[in-house]
Write a protein that holds these residues in place. Sequence first.
Motif, short mmCIF file in Angstrom:
data_model
loop_
_atom_site.label_atom_id
_atom_site.label_comp_id
_atom_site.label_asym_id
_atom_site.label_seq_id
_atom_site.Cartn_x
_atom_site.Cartn_y
_atom_site.Cartn_z
N GLN A 140 0.86 -1.17 0.00
CA GLN A 140 0.00 0.00 0.00
C GLN A 140 0.91 1.23 0.00
O GLN A 140 1.80 1.35 0.82
N VAL A 141 0.70 2.13 -0.93
CA VAL A 141 1.56 3.31 -1.03
C VAL A 141 0.93 4.43 -0.25
O VAL A 141 -0.17 4.87 -0.55
N GLY A 142 1.62 4.86 0.76
CA GLY A 142 1.13 5.99 1.53
C GLY A 142 2.02 7.17 1.30
O GLY A 142 2.56 7.38 0.23
N ALA A 143 2.23 7.95 2.32
CA ALA A 143 3.12 9.10 2.22
C ALA A 143 4.55 8.59 2.08
O ALA A 143 4.85 7.44 2.37
N PRO A 144 5.48 9.44 1.58
CA PRO A 144 6.85 8.99 1.41
C PRO A 144 7.42 8.41 2.70
O PRO A 144 7.16 8.91 3.80
N VAL A 145 8.22 7.36 2.55
CA VAL A 145 8.85 6.72 3.70
C VAL A 145 9.91 7.64 4.30
O VAL A 145 10.18 7.59 5.48
N GLY A 146 10.52 8.47 3.47
CA GLY A 146 11.51 9.40 3.97
C GLY A 146 12.94 8.99 3.73
O GLY A 146 13.86 9.77 3.94
N VAL A 147 13.13 7.75 3.30
CA VAL A 147 14.46 7.29 2.91
C VAL A 147 14.30 6.52 1.61
O VAL A 147 13.24 5.96 1.33
N PRO A 148 15.35 6.47 0.81
CA PRO A 148 15.25 5.66 -0.41
C PRO A 148 15.18 4.18 -0.05
O PRO A 148 15.87 3.73 0.87
N TYR A 149 14.36 3.43 -0.78
CA TYR A 149 14.35 1.99 -0.57
C TYR A 149 14.01 1.29 -1.87
O TYR A 149 13.48 1.91 -2.80
N LEU A 150 14.35 0.03 -1.95
CA LEU A 150 14.15 -0.76 -3.15
C LEU A 150 13.02 -1.75 -2.93
O LEU A 150 12.92 -2.35 -1.85
N GLU A 151 12.23 -1.94 -3.96
CA GLU A 151 11.11 -2.87 -3.91
C GLU A 151 11.22 -3.83 -5.08
O GLU A 151 11.31 -3.39 -6.24
N ARG A 152 11.24 -5.12 -4.79
CA ARG A 152 11.33 -6.10 -5.86
C ARG A 152 10.00 -6.14 -6.63
O ARG A 152 8.94 -6.21 -6.02
N ALA A 153 10.10 -6.11 -7.95
CA ALA A 153 8.92 -6.13 -8.81
C ALA A 153 9.23 -7.02 -10.00
O ALA A 153 9.64 -6.54 -11.05
N GLY A 154 9.01 -8.34 -9.82
CA GLY A 154 9.33 -9.28 -10.89
C GLY A 154 10.82 -9.25 -11.18
O GLY A 154 11.64 -9.33 -10.28
N GLY A 155 11.19 -9.09 -12.42
CA GLY A 155 12.61 -9.05 -12.78
C GLY A 155 13.22 -7.67 -12.69
O GLY A 155 14.36 -7.48 -13.09
N GLU A 156 12.47 -6.73 -12.17
CA GLU A 156 12.98 -5.38 -12.04
C GLU A 156 12.91 -4.93 -10.59
O GLU A 156 12.41 -5.64 -9.73
N THR A 157 13.43 -3.76 -10.35
CA THR A 157 13.41 -3.18 -9.01
C THR A 157 12.91 -1.76 -9.11
O THR A 157 13.33 -1.01 -9.98
N VAL A 158 12.01 -1.43 -8.24
CA VAL A 158 11.53 -0.05 -8.18
C VAL A 158 12.30 0.66 -7.07
O VAL A 158 12.30 0.21 -5.92
N LEU A 159 12.98 1.72 -7.45
CA LEU A 159 13.66 2.56 -6.45
C LEU A 159 12.69 3.64 -6.02
O LEU A 159 12.26 4.45 -6.84
N HIS A 160 12.35 3.62 -4.75
CA HIS A 160 11.51 4.66 -4.17
C HIS A 160 12.44 5.72 -3.59
O HIS A 160 13.19 5.45 -2.65
N ARG A 161 12.42 6.90 -4.17
CA ARG A 161 13.27 7.95 -3.66
C ARG A 161 12.69 8.49 -2.35
O ARG A 161 11.53 8.23 -2.02
N ALA A 162 13.50 9.25 -1.64
CA ALA A 162 13.06 9.78 -0.36
C ALA A 162 11.84 10.69 -0.49
O ALA A 162 11.03 10.80 0.43
N ASP A 163 11.70 11.33 -1.66
CA ASP A 163 10.56 12.25 -1.83
C ASP A 163 9.31 11.52 -2.30
O ASP A 163 8.28 12.17 -2.56
#
Lengths: 424, 196
Positions: A117-140
């Motif tokens: 569930q995507v809420g407000a920004p986590v505040g730090v960059p983190y990586l999320e596995r998505a099949g054969g790719e990775t989604v980089l969630h930036r701090a913003d």
Amino acid sequence: MNTPDNENGTWESEMGDEFERRVRNLHEAPLDLSSVKGTAMKIRTRRRAAVAGGILAAAAVLVPVAVIATTGNDRADGIDPAVPSVTVTDPATPQPTPAPTPAPTPPASPEQTGTPQVGAPVGVPYLERAGGETVLHRADGSTVTLPGTYRDAAVLDGPVVGYRTDDQGNGFVDVIDVVDGSSSSVSTTYAVRSAMSTTPDGRTVAFVTTDDELVVYNGERGAQTLRESVDPGVTLSAIVGNGDCVSEAGCHPFLEHVNFEEGAAFEINYEGEDSAPAPGALRVNDAGDDFLVSVITSGTDFETCGGLYDREGGGRWIFETCDYQVHEIAPDGQHTVAFDSYFDGLGPRSFYLLDGDGEEVASFTSDSVVSGVTWADSEHAVATTYQDGQWRIVSLGVDGELKTLETTEAGNELNAPWFLTGAS
Amino acid sequence: MQLHHPKPGLGNETVAMGRRATRTERRDEEFTAYLHARQPSLLRTAYLLTGDRHQAEDVLQTSLAKLYLSWDKVRDRDSVDAYVRRIMVNENNSLWRRGWKKREYATSDEAMPEGAPHVDEYDEGRGAALWDVVRSLPPKARAVVVLRYYEQLTEAETADVLGISTGTVKSQCSRAIASLRERVPAHLHPGRPEDS
């Protein structure tokens, strides 16, 4: 003729056969339930004695401790010891502000497997596995899809640098150009034998290549080889500096022996001899730009000792402790993240925030494992934890305030769906 | 998984008493079944990890105790073996902290000789030389080769159990083979003309 591959396969087969021979006659079951339970009770007693407050909770528990009432702070000094720990800041926001407080989000439905569930920004960059790719969630809160399954990443000035492994198990560090802010392509690839470490300012990464070269990559200056031959028994722990390896401020990597019995940790200086990061340090868990390092100095039966050390001038201990393993240093150096002095199984179940005297100001305990912790800013630490069948990203403040930022049903207890970049 | 018949006094009381088993009793019964089914195999792995029978028993006992404490939380029963293997590896890696003290055990003709394997008359010492090299590997490297070549896990499965990258698994295996090549006397190398 014996080709290299054939020869390796033969040795592999010989090892397997010898192992079988060694245990062929070992069929015993020397332990019964009573003896196992007896040992379990002793372990439980030791664990309770090691946890602040002396209580192990079955659910997530926040144990707020009164902030020590000293002002004019003395400078003070997360998780899997196998993971190098460096504080990461997103260079786009060098002084990140706390993320807006999101309401706790409900668990993802089974149809949304892998999608938290995507809420407000986590505040730090983190990586999320998505099949054969990775989604980089930036701090913003913005995202970019990286072309591979990355375990760590750093957002440098310009490119993103990511660490991954391929199907054959080879390690790589990719320099990734971000196109149009959301898609990306790899421009340069390094074959590596170590995971990468990132400087506190987030602008430089370091890694050891399969050719045993210690390489430093900076967003402005590109790649520089700091040392051409790193012993195979030595690995990279952390790095500080501005990435300019020819200047005094430059590159200061900390390395350790994979087998602690082979030697102490050491710091590579841009000129001169290698030096010890702290007296008796075996590993540097984290290093700050303000000359602070958090280290391990010894391990004894059921405890690990270390502390926070100030390397400036003649050097001095900020605090030493055998009650905690001291890890991530807050951006302002006033607090540190710590774990239990001894933990086992899947990893630590708790993490703590310590003040300048090494005293606990806040803590978090899960019923399973805390898999990564990093600082979002000088007042809040962010962690990934498995709790009640879910993975969660939580925020813990030095004031004791606990918030859940993300939850997901994806992954299982042994495999996290998220990776906080540069976390312990 | 073949379940051995539980020993008397370990879980049978619930049936004999004719009442519904408590949660603790159900847990103990499940755990006992696991103990009987998997303990011999786990002891073999522990022996290969430690290279010492007595250390193996200690590592196994501590690991099973920690599994017992987490039994209710290991939700996926298919993951139990992987969970225990990881605990055993961590326990073995921690042994260096304890300044392992050699215990004194009464020697006995009935006692299992330390490290005495079945010796093939055609072994010619290769097995012993190989075993010596493996035992000299750092604990983490030894764990990798035991899981790969004894447990027959894939590189990815080994990496998952150990919480490391598959790249590290691969490099550790390569280094182990290089050590064997360097340190096992040349005349004992496999694939020599005498072996074909």
